[in-house]
Write a protein that holds these residues in place. Structure first.
Motif, PDB file in Angstrom:
ATOM      1  N   GLY A  72      35.148  51.699 104.443  1.00  0.00           N
ATOM      2  CA  GLY A  72      35.831  51.574 105.589  1.00  0.00           C
ATOM      3  C   GLY A  72      34.734  50.782 106.649  1.00  0.00           C
ATOM      4  O   GLY A  72      35.085  50.454 107.696  1.00  0.00           O
ATOM      5  N   THR A  73      33.658  49.947 106.111  1.00  0.00           N
ATOM      6  CA  THR A  73      32.782  49.355 107.037  1.00  0.00           C
ATOM      7  C   THR A  73      33.123  47.927 107.156  1.00  0.00           C
ATOM      8  O   THR A  73      33.827  47.311 106.083  1.00  0.00           O
ATOM      9  N   THR A  74      32.622  47.346 108.288  1.00  0.00           N
ATOM     10  CA  THR A  74      32.504  45.718 108.392  1.00  0.00           C
ATOM     11  C   THR A  74      31.102  45.320 108.625  1.00  0.00           C
ATOM     12  O   THR A  74      30.216  46.193 108.933  1.00  0.00           O
ATOM     13  N   THR A  77      26.615  41.945 113.821  1.00  0.00           N
ATOM     14  CA  THR A  77      25.311  41.264 113.965  1.00  0.00           C
ATOM     15  C   THR A  77      24.516  41.998 115.211  1.00  0.00           C
ATOM     16  O   THR A  77      24.946  42.171 116.103  1.00  0.00           O
ATOM     17  N   VAL A  78      23.048  42.325 114.646  1.00  0.00           N
ATOM     18  CA  VAL A  78      22.455  42.729 115.704  1.00  0.00           C
ATOM     19  C   VAL A  78      21.572  41.677 116.449  1.00  0.00           C
ATOM     20  O   VAL A  78      21.054  40.907 116.066  1.00  0.00           O
ATOM     21  N   SER A  79      21.692  41.857 117.779  1.00  0.00           N
ATOM     22  CA  SER A  79      21.109  40.892 118.837  1.00  0.00           C
ATOM     23  C   SER A  79      20.549  41.520 119.961  1.00  0.00           C
ATOM     24  O   SER A  79      21.297  42.263 120.588  1.00  0.00           O
ATOM     25  N   GLN A 259      22.757  40.477 110.186  1.00  0.00           N
ATOM     26  CA  GLN A 259      24.158  41.220 109.684  1.00  0.00           C
ATOM     27  C   GLN A 259      23.612  42.528 109.311  1.00  0.00           C
ATOM     28  O   GLN A 259      22.570  42.989 108.529  1.00  0.00           O
ATOM     29  N   VAL A 260      24.614  43.711 109.750  1.00  0.00           N
ATOM     30  CA  VAL A 260      24.440  45.096 109.377  1.00  0.00           C
ATOM     31  C   VAL A 260      25.591  45.767 109.123  1.00  0.00           C
ATOM     32  O   VAL A 260      26.767  45.064 109.452  1.00  0.00           O
ATOM     33  N   VAL A 261      25.480  46.698 108.397  1.00  0.00           N
ATOM     34  CA  VAL A 261      26.719  47.410 107.876  1.00  0.00           C
ATOM     35  C   VAL A 261      27.180  48.138 109.132  1.00  0.00           C
ATOM     36  O   VAL A 261      26.109  49.147 109.633  1.00  0.00           O
ATOM     37  N   GLY A 265      32.174  49.868 114.863  1.00  0.00           N
ATOM     38  CA  GLY A 265      31.227  49.159 115.791  1.00  0.00           C
ATOM     39  C   GLY A 265      29.807  49.538 115.855  1.00  0.00           C
ATOM     40  O   GLY A 265      28.766  49.363 116.615  1.00  0.00           O
ATOM     41  N   LYS A 266      29.556  50.653 115.001  1.00  0.00           N
ATOM     42  CA  LYS A 266      28.205  51.249 115.162  1.00  0.00           C
ATOM     43  C   LYS A 266      27.577  51.142 113.608  1.00  0.00           C
ATOM     44  O   LYS A 266      27.997  51.369 112.781  1.00  0.00           O
TER      45      LYS A 266
END
Length: 412
Positions: A72-74, A77-79, A259-261, A265-266
């Motif tokens: 169920g993840t997407t 991007t962490v910034s 990019q993170v899993v 949104g978390k």
């Protein structure tokens, strides 16, 4: 053949007794041994590295690989990119070179320095023994811009005289000094990928490893109270600094930058490990104190077949079993193991160790540790247990190199 009812002679009885004794002696070794058949290598939760390898070899992209293992993840991007603090060493004297400054005091990058605890301060000395700086922890040592520093001696993960980017933070750890590498997230990931997956693996397997490593780093903190976030070994994930930077793994970092899993949104914690044996496991069936987590559900993993630990067999003698299981035998001798609960995969969740002086309940993890098993997916008695729905292994050529650690994201 019809059985005879005639009474055997004394001579025949003697011969039968000798033959029976010989037969018992010949069969004793097998009767005294326990054959354990199992699958997988690691804790079984999240992404199987060999499964990612197999999927990438089959042309499946890293985005789909990650979606497969983390339900169920997407990707998001962490910034801006945060810093990660990695504990490298704990010792009475930290030695380093390649430093340009500490606490506002200029240092020479070509000189060697040492740091020790002195009262309530950390004291920095040059090679001649002269004090060049001192102050309360943490002291931050910076190399010249864009250059790595060298931490001398052996680090926790076994690397000697390692090169590291970022800065070196020195903190108290009792009478010893903790050497902590504070490094930006992307350079941290560069130092992880080839330490976890061979740099020769397909690009999408390395990209999947990059994203899992990045996500794990920002969602966990192993030693926050002690001033660090990550161990440099399988207690967190393997980290070797500059020594791990390879063209292929650097490319995987760049291709997935930031990019993170994530779920809803978390970012979520991305456990990973070496080999699934054909099926991963629900997190609550591996870590019994944990509540079920939606993204860590058991999934079919047919591309994992290339692993040398996809299936395995271990044989233990009765003497070995008595020794390995001594703490659970209450002073008695081993009789058998009875599994009382299996997970989805089906890994052992709980079991009973049965001895001559009673029964002791154990978890699958305790049993694995005591017997030295590769995984908790195990059957005690010589029969393999297939995944739910049976084997559906995909044919994948074995890789030239294997992961350098049995699991990442948690102690296996």
């Amino acid at each position: 053949m019809r059985l005879t009812t005639s009474m055997p002679s004394a001579k025949k009885l003697a011969l039968l007794a000798v033959a029976g004794a010989a037969l018992t002696a010949a069969s004793a070794p097998s009767a005294q041994a326990l054959t354990i058949k199992g699958r997988g290598f690691g804790h079984g939760i999240g992404m199987s590295q060999y499964g990612a390898y197999g999927q990438a070899k089959a042309g499946i992209g890293y985005q789909q690989i990650l979606k497969h293992y983390y339900t169920g993840t997407t990707l998001q991007t962490v910034s801006p990119s945060p810093n990660v603090r990695v504990l490298l060493q704990r010792t009475r004297t930290v030695r380093f070179t390649g430093a340009a400054s500490v606490a506002g005091t200029a240092l020479s990058p070509t000189e060697s320095y040492s740091a020790v605890v002195s009262g309530a301060e950390i004291v920095i000395r040059d090679a001649s023994g002269a004090v060049v700086a001192r102050g309360a922890a943490p002291l931050e040592i910076a190399p010249p811009a864009g250059q790595p520093f060298t931490l001398k001696g052996q680090a926790i993960q076994g690397l000697s005289n390692g090169l590291y980017r970022g800065t070196l933070q020195l903190r108290f750890a009792g009478k010893t000094v903790s050497a902590i590498n504070s490094i930006d997230l992307e350079n941290y990931v560069r130092g992880v990928i080839s330490a976890e997956s061979p740099a020769s693996w397909p690009a999408d397997a390395l990209r999947a490893q990059a994203v899992t490593a990045r996500t794990y780093a920002i969602t966990t903190s192993a030693g926050a109270a002690q001033g660090f976030d990550q161990w440099p070994d399988t207690r967190s994930q393997m980290y070797r600094g500059v020594a791990a930077e390879k063209p292929t793994t650097d490319a995987a970092t760049a291709a997935t930058a930031g990019q993170v899993v994530a779920l809803n949104g978390k970012p979520v914690t991305t456990f990973f490990f070496s080999t699934s044996g054909g099926y991963t496991e629900n997190n609550e069936f591996s870590f019994l104190a944990a509540k079920p987590l939606n993204w860590l559900r058991a999934v079919n993993d047919p591309y994992d077949v290339a692993s040398p630990r996809h299936k395995w067999t271990i044989k233990l003698t009765r003497k070995q079993l008595n020794k390995k299981l001594r703490r659970y035998l209450k002073g008695g001798r081993f009789k058998r193991i009875k599994v009382t609960q299996r997970g989805v995969s089906p890994r052992v969740v709980t079991a009973n160790v049965i001895g001559t002086r009673g029964t002791t309940p154990v978890t699958g993890a305790q049993l694995r540790a005591a017997l030295g098993l590769y995984d908790t997916w195990a059957a005690f008695g010589g029969k393999d247990i297939a995944p739910p729905g049976g084997d559906s292994d995909k044919s994948v050529a074995p890789p030239a190199a294997a992961p350098s650690s049995p699991s990442g994201g948690l102690t296996p």
